[in-house]
Design a protein around this motif. Structure first.
Motif, PDB file in Angstrom:
ATOM      1  N   MET A 292       0.845  -1.192   0.000  1.00 17.06           N
ATOM      2  CA  MET A 292       0.000   0.000   0.000  1.00 17.06           C
ATOM      3  C   MET A 292       0.880   1.241   0.000  1.00 17.06           C
ATOM      4  O   MET A 292       2.081   1.174   0.251  1.00 17.06           O
ATOM      5  N   GLU A 293       0.248   2.373  -0.282  1.00 20.28           N
ATOM      6  CA  GLU A 293       0.996   3.615  -0.248  1.00 20.28           C
ATOM      7  C   GLU A 293       1.432   3.899   1.181  1.00 20.28           C
ATOM      8  O   GLU A 293       0.664   3.761   2.119  1.00 20.28           O
ATOM      9  N   ALA A 294       2.675   4.323   1.315  1.00 16.70           N
ATOM     10  CA  ALA A 294       3.212   4.569   2.653  1.00 16.70           C
ATOM     11  C   ALA A 294       2.406   5.639   3.371  1.00 16.70           C
ATOM     12  O   ALA A 294       2.134   5.529   4.568  1.00 16.70           O
ATOM     13  N   LYS A 295       1.993   6.676   2.644  1.00 14.96           N
ATOM     14  CA  LYS A 295       1.218   7.738   3.279  1.00 14.96           C
ATOM     15  C   LYS A 295      -0.091   7.188   3.833  1.00 14.96           C
ATOM     16  O   LYS A 295      -0.499   7.522   4.941  1.00 14.96           O
ATOM     17  N   ALA A 296      -0.775   6.352   3.076  1.00 19.61           N
ATOM     18  CA  ALA A 296      -2.034   5.771   3.536  1.00 19.61           C
ATOM     19  C   ALA A 296      -1.793   4.888   4.751  1.00 19.61           C
ATOM     20  O   ALA A 296      -2.593   4.862   5.689  1.00 19.61           O
ATOM     21  N   SER A 297      -0.694   4.172   4.741  1.00 18.27           N
ATOM     22  CA  SER A 297      -0.432   3.238   5.834  1.00 18.27           C
ATOM     23  C   SER A 297      -0.299   3.974   7.163  1.00 18.27           C
ATOM     24  O   SER A 297      -0.608   3.431   8.216  1.00 18.27           O
ATOM     25  N   LEU A 298       0.143   5.225   7.101  1.00 14.63           N
ATOM     26  CA  LEU A 298       0.378   5.964   8.342  1.00 14.63           C
ATOM     27  C   LEU A 298      -0.926   6.368   9.038  1.00 14.63           C
ATOM     28  O   LEU A 298      -0.913   6.783  10.192  1.00 14.63           O
ATOM     29  N   LEU A 299      -2.047   6.211   8.352  1.00 11.63           N
ATOM     30  CA  LEU A 299      -3.336   6.536   8.981  1.00 11.63           C
ATOM     31  C   LEU A 299      -3.699   5.513  10.046  1.00 11.63           C
ATOM     32  O   LEU A 299      -4.400   5.827  11.003  1.00 11.63           O
ATOM     33  N   GLY A 300      -3.254   4.290   9.846  1.00 13.74           N
ATOM     34  CA  GLY A 300      -3.669   3.268  10.793  1.00 13.74           C
ATOM     35  C   GLY A 300      -2.549   2.432  11.379  1.00 13.74           C
ATOM     36  O   GLY A 300      -2.791   1.560  12.196  1.00 13.74           O
ATOM     37  N   LYS A 301      -1.328   2.703  10.935  1.00 11.27           N
ATOM     38  CA  LYS A 301      -0.211   1.887  11.406  1.00 11.27           C
ATOM     39  C   LYS A 301       0.706   2.694  12.317  1.00 11.27           C
ATOM     40  O   LYS A 301       0.912   3.881  12.106  1.00 11.27           O
ATOM     41  N   PRO A 302       1.248   2.015  13.308  1.00  8.39           N
ATOM     42  CA  PRO A 302       2.023   2.722  14.322  1.00  8.39           C
ATOM     43  C   PRO A 302       3.502   2.904  13.973  1.00  8.39           C
ATOM     44  O   PRO A 302       4.346   2.153  14.428  1.00  8.39           O
ATOM     45  N   ILE A 303       3.801   3.899  13.180  1.00  4.62           N
ATOM     46  CA  ILE A 303       5.197   4.274  12.998  1.00  4.62           C
ATOM     47  C   ILE A 303       5.331   5.711  13.473  1.00  4.62           C
ATOM     48  O   ILE A 303       4.528   6.566  13.112  1.00  4.62           O
ATOM     49  N   ALA A 304       6.325   5.974  14.309  1.00  6.23           N
ATOM     50  CA  ALA A 304       6.485   7.315  14.867  1.00  6.23           C
ATOM     51  C   ALA A 304       7.876   7.845  14.557  1.00  6.23           C
ATOM     52  O   ALA A 304       8.818   7.077  14.340  1.00  6.23           O
TER      53      ALA A 304
END
Length: 310
Positions: A292-304
């Motif tokens: 998936m697009e990395a930007k989209a993944s950041l909506l629900g995935k925990p990377i800080a």
RNA sequence: CGCGGGGUAGAGCAGUUUGGUAGCUCGUCGGGCUCAUAACCCGGAGGUCAGGGGUUCAAAUCCCUUCCCCGCAA
């Protein structure tokens, strides 16, 4: 002219099709045995086998091509010429001696550079800006035979290994066609390879897909695109192996240690510090999920910001 | 029958253990604020919870089953 064709993967398919469409008499197609593969261990045919069947050509599959049984089969075909393209097994001298006019190989590099089983991917990994195809008379060494014809092509700045592979497969068929015409015209010239200019790169290995963020941004980006889609490069974060499927070099807004997340924002994207420069992740894949697009993944995935890929 | 993960709004996810009106973030549409914006505020639309069957007063949630996707291993 009775021709035996030796090949297994997609790379060899355009060459085999060319032989048939140009009217050459292909009397046997040799490829690697069927292997159980994929989820559920289903048996699947190799691309060359599929093609040979579709073309109505006899297929021969030997676990060991050097075996007496296989050599006898080849001799019984009374070949005039053998053609190899990514067959997958090393041939013996007895096999090479079988066809009257010898054995011609299609290799996906500009020999003597990039000898070995994975020249396409290695060329990109090493940041080359051009590569090509070489036809050669096969000898007992590994990609060491006399060269016949050669054609170069530029490598696209963002081209993936898979894309280049497709292009070189088609180009290989074209060079092979010209080589065979020269052979029949008697104008074929043999050029020995200069050993001092030779380079060799080994088969691809799973370990190569593990990213090392101490490398430069360019090296990392090149590796990811070179191995795509054969292998998806990954790095470990918080105990998960996360695949980084597409990346590009980018400006680092701040400094960090190699592997450290500099930006993690659904709008700004995902940026990671490398040994030299930074990379922005474009496509990403989590365990169990699709790419998936990395930007989209950041909506629900925990990377800080501050997390470290290792 | 190799091992395992998953399918919930256009996208990314939570909710499933312990059944009780379908949630979050982003996008989208409308309105407001602002010199302005990827900013902020208000409001709206958008879901057969992959399909089928069962249990139950009641199922995204429990049971059976089919399909599809993904990773590992080869």
């Amino acid at each position: 002219m009775r021709i035996g064709f030796f090949g297994t993967p997609h790379f060899a398919v355009p060459s085999l099709k060319m032989l048939v469409s140009e009217g050459y008499n292909v009397v046997g197609v040799f490829c690697q045995p069927d292997r159980k593969s994929g989820r559920g261990h289903k048996v699947s045919f190799s691309p060359v086998k599929e093609t040979a069947i579709a073309l109505g050509l006899p297929v021969f599959q030997f676990e060991k091509i050097k075996s007496a049984e296989a050599v006898k089969q080849i001799e019984d075909l009374e070949l005039d010429l053998m053609i190899t393209a990514a067959y997958g097994q090393i041939l013996s001298q007895a096999i090479l001696d079988a066809p009257k006019k010898g054995c011609i190989n299609v290799h996906a590099s500009l020999l003597p550079k990039y000898r070995g089983a994975a020249p396409i991917q290695w060329a990109i990994i090493n940041g080359e800006t051009s590569t090509g195809v070489t036809t050669m008379f096969t000898d007992i060494g590994l990609d060491t035979g006399d060269m016949l014809q050669k054609r170069a092509v530029p490598i696209g700045r963002e081209e993936t290994g898979g894309e280049l592979y497709e292009r070189l497969a088609v180009l290989g068929a074209d060079v092979l066609k010209d080589t065979l015409e020269a052979l029949e015209d008697g104008t074929l010239v043999r050029t020995p390879q200069k050993e001092e200019e030779a380079t060799y790169f080994p088969m691809l290995n799973k370990d190569m897909a593990k990213l090392d963020f101490s490398q430069s941004a360019k090296q990392l980006v090149d590796r990811v695109r070179a191995l795509h889609p054969i292998m998806r490069c990954y790095a470990s974060l918080n105990g998960m192996d996360i695949k980084l499927i597409q990346m590009k070099q980018t400006e680092a807004e701040s400094a960090g240690k190699p592997g450290e997340v500099l930006v993690a924002d659904p709008k700004k994207g995902l940026t990671i510090q490398t040994g030299k420069g930074a990379v922005e992740v474009i496509m990403i894949q989590y365990p169990g999920g699709k790419a998936m697009e990395a930007k989209a993944s950041l909506l629900g995935k925990p990377i800080a910001v501050g997390d470290v890929f290792e």
